[in-house]
Every structure is written in structure tokens, then in C-alpha cells.
Design an enzyme around this catalytic site. Structure first.
Site, PDB file in Angstrom:
ATOM      1  N   TYR A 149       0.843  -1.202   0.000  1.00  0.00           N
ATOM      2  CA  TYR A 149       0.000   0.000   0.000  1.00  0.00           C
ATOM      3  C   TYR A 149       0.884   1.261   0.000  1.00  0.00           C
ATOM      4  O   TYR A 149       0.632   2.217  -0.736  1.00  0.00           O
ATOM      5  CB  TYR A 149      -0.894  -0.049   1.240  1.00  0.00           C
ATOM      6  CG  TYR A 149      -1.955   1.014   1.322  1.00  0.00           C
ATOM      7  CD1 TYR A 149      -3.139   0.919   0.589  1.00  0.00           C
ATOM      8  CD2 TYR A 149      -1.794   2.114   2.170  1.00  0.00           C
ATOM      9  CE1 TYR A 149      -4.120   1.888   0.697  1.00  0.00           C
ATOM     10  CE2 TYR A 149      -2.777   3.083   2.287  1.00  0.00           C
ATOM     11  CZ  TYR A 149      -3.939   2.966   1.548  1.00  0.00           C
ATOM     12  OH  TYR A 149      -4.920   3.935   1.661  1.00  0.00           O
ATOM     13  N   LYS A 153       1.046   4.191  -2.786  1.00  0.00           N
ATOM     14  CA  LYS A 153       0.727   5.583  -2.454  1.00  0.00           C
ATOM     15  C   LYS A 153       1.925   6.515  -2.672  1.00  0.00           C
ATOM     16  O   LYS A 153       1.749   7.680  -3.026  1.00  0.00           O
ATOM     17  CB  LYS A 153       0.202   5.671  -1.014  1.00  0.00           C
ATOM     18  CG  LYS A 153      -1.152   4.984  -0.815  1.00  0.00           C
ATOM     19  CD  LYS A 153      -2.206   5.512  -1.776  1.00  0.00           C
ATOM     20  CE  LYS A 153      -3.625   5.136  -1.386  1.00  0.00           C
ATOM     21  NZ  LYS A 153      -4.629   5.606  -2.361  1.00  0.00           N
TER      22      LYS A 153
END
Ligand code: NAD
Length: 245
Positions: A149, A153
Site C-alpha cells: 500500500y 501511495k
């Protein structure tokens, strides 16, 4: 001034739904795009008949292209794109993670943001516009067990800056927001699975609480609105002070 058309991905729930409401309240015609079509159609109907529900999987190139095409065909133009659709990760220790899950997280966030932005910039050619990408504190700081993640990001931050420089001359501003923990289904799942302790988390946040999705939507609207006409390539932390601590 001509009515602005905004396309928000992942708009059936959570932050995306709050953004769709905020952009509609500002006078935009909103195309709400999501995997969950029944819910998206109900949300669009709730906003009123100037708004549109679009079935889309942003991780699939053909679907992301069709999403932008349908928005332009049915609402007449595209002025604002918000790349909000996203998924959480397993929150498992890295040694227990598998490549398929890692790839899926990158695909939804990075492929989705890339393809939708490319298609939006084509649609905005000759008129300009604004693109807003949704990053996270996980893309700016190290959160244990969130490497997939976090990589996605952080990649969104790099893409934001690259596209902002490339498209400034075309009048297209590209910015990102980096929310902290927000009270949505994505975070509720982490609490329910016992992956995060809510009390401990709130003590770590200088403002002492999770964000309401409406607070993220407010920052998103600022960056997409004429009030931010000289802001491009920026990453705005909307995290209750998390990344300052
Ligand atoms: P959510 O799970 O409440 O809503 C996400 C929406 O995106 C859902 O309606 C889902 O159906 C849709 N979606 C998922 N994959 C999709 C795909 N491939 N194509 C189209 N739609 C898809 O999540 P949220 O908390 O509102 O998160 C929205 C964004 O904000 C995500 O990018 C997330 O990573 C980011 N974010 C969330 C938080 C948080 O604390 N909730 C913090 C930082 C960043």
C-alpha cells in the site's frame, strides 16, 4: 461560467462519496464511478438527475478508458478527475505476504491513476482542468506491514509531480492529498480484524481522532477549485497532524 464536470472514482462509498457530494454542492455535474454499480446508481440518484453513475474497474485499462469516454459522451466534457478508487491491504507481516496481493494493490492504485489521468488529460486538451490523486500517510511515512500500500501511495506522489510538470503548459493542474486515518469501511475492516487498536491509533494522532470523510472532501474540493489556481504538483497532508509528529 460553464458548469464543471467532475469524475470521481470509487464514489460509491467512503471518501469518494463524500467528494461526490461536496463537488455536487459546489455546482459540478458529477460522474460517480465504481465497481459497485448498484450502490453507485443509488448514490447518483440521491444527488439528482444531472449526475451520472458509471460502472468501472480502474485497474482494467479498457474499463478505465470507457469510464472517461462515457463521462464525456453523457455529460459533455471533463474538467476535474479525482483518482480516489482504492483498496486496503492485508496488513499481514511482509514475510507472510504474497505477490498476487502485492500486484493487485499496485494495479488498482497505480495503473488506475495512470490510465484514468492519461485519458482525462486527452479529454481536457485545449481547455485545461484539474486532476486530484489520493495518496496516504502510508506514501509519506513508514507504516509497518503496509509496504504494498505504501509503495502504491508513494508512487502516486511521484506520478502527481511528474504529470503536474508535464501538463502545466496545457492548463492541467495535478495535485494529491495524503489523508491520515479516515472513518470509512476500509479502516473499519482493520479494526474489526484486530489489525489496529483504535484507542492506540487515536492517541498517536495529534488531533486525537479519525477524520470524517467530509473533511477530506473539503480539501479535495479546494485543490480542484479555482481557489487553488496557482497550486500544482502539491501533496496536501490531511491527517490531523500525523505526518508532523
Ligand atoms: P472505501 O473502501 O470506503 O471506498 C472505496 C471505494 O472504491 C469503494 O466504493 C470500492 O467499491 C471502490 N473501488 C475499489 N476498487 C475499485 C476499482 N478497481 N475500480 C473502481 N472502484 C473501486 O475506501 P476509502 O477509505 O473511502 O478510500 C478511498 C481512497 O482513500 C483510497 O484510495 C484509499 O487508499 C485512500 N485513503 C483512505 C484512508 C482511510 O483511512 N480510509 C486513508 C488514506 C487514504
Amino acid at each position: 461560467m460553464q458548469t464543471q464536470v467532475a469524475l470521481v472514482t470509487g464514489a460509491a462509498d467512503g471518501i469518494g462519496w463524500a467528494m461526490a457530494r461536496r463537488f455536487a454542492a459546489a455546482g459540478c455535474c458529477v460522474a460517480l464511478a465504481d465497481l459497485d454499480h448498484d450502490r453507485t446508481a443509488a448514490r447518483a440518484a440521491e444527488l439528482g438527475d444531472r449526475h451520472l453513475a458509471v460502472r468501472a474497474d480502474v485497474a482494467d485499462e479498457a474499463s478505465a478508458i470507457a469510464m472517461v469516454e462515457e463521462t464525456v459522451a453523457r455529460l459533455g466534457r471533463l474538467d476535474i478527475l479525482v483518482n480516489n478508487a482504492g483498496i486496503g491491504d492485508s496488513h499481514k507481516p511482509t514475510l507472510e505476504q504474497d505477490l498476487a496481493t502485492f500486484d493487485r494493490i499496485l494495479r488498482v492504485h497505480l495503473d488506475g491513476t495512470f490510465v484514468a489521468s492519461r485519458e482525462a488529460a486527452r479529454a481536457m486538451a485545449g481547455q485545461g482542468g484539474a486532476i486530484l490523486n489520493v495518496s496516504s500517510i502510508a506514501g509519506l511515512t513508514g507504516l509497518p506491514r503496509r509496504n504494498a500500500y505504501g509503495a502504491a501511495k508513494a508512487g502516486i506522489v511521484a506520478m502527481t509531480k511528474s504529470m503536474a510538470c508535464e501538463w502545466a503548459g496545457a492548463g492541467i493542474r495535478v495535485n494529491a492529498i495524503a489523508p491520515g486515518y479516515v472513518g470509512t469501511a476500509l479502516v473499519a475492516k482493520l479494526f474489526e480484524a484486530g489489525r489496529i487498536d483504535r484507542g492506540r491509533l487515536e492517541r498517536r494522532i495529534p488531533l486525537g481522532r479519525l477524520a470524517d470523510p467530509a473533511e477530506i472532501a473539503e480539501a479535495a474540493w479546494f485543490l480542484c477549485s479555482p481557489s487553488a489556481s496557482y497550486v500544482t504538483g502539491a501533496v496536501l497532508s490531511v491527517d490531523g497532524g500525523w505526518s508532523a509528529y
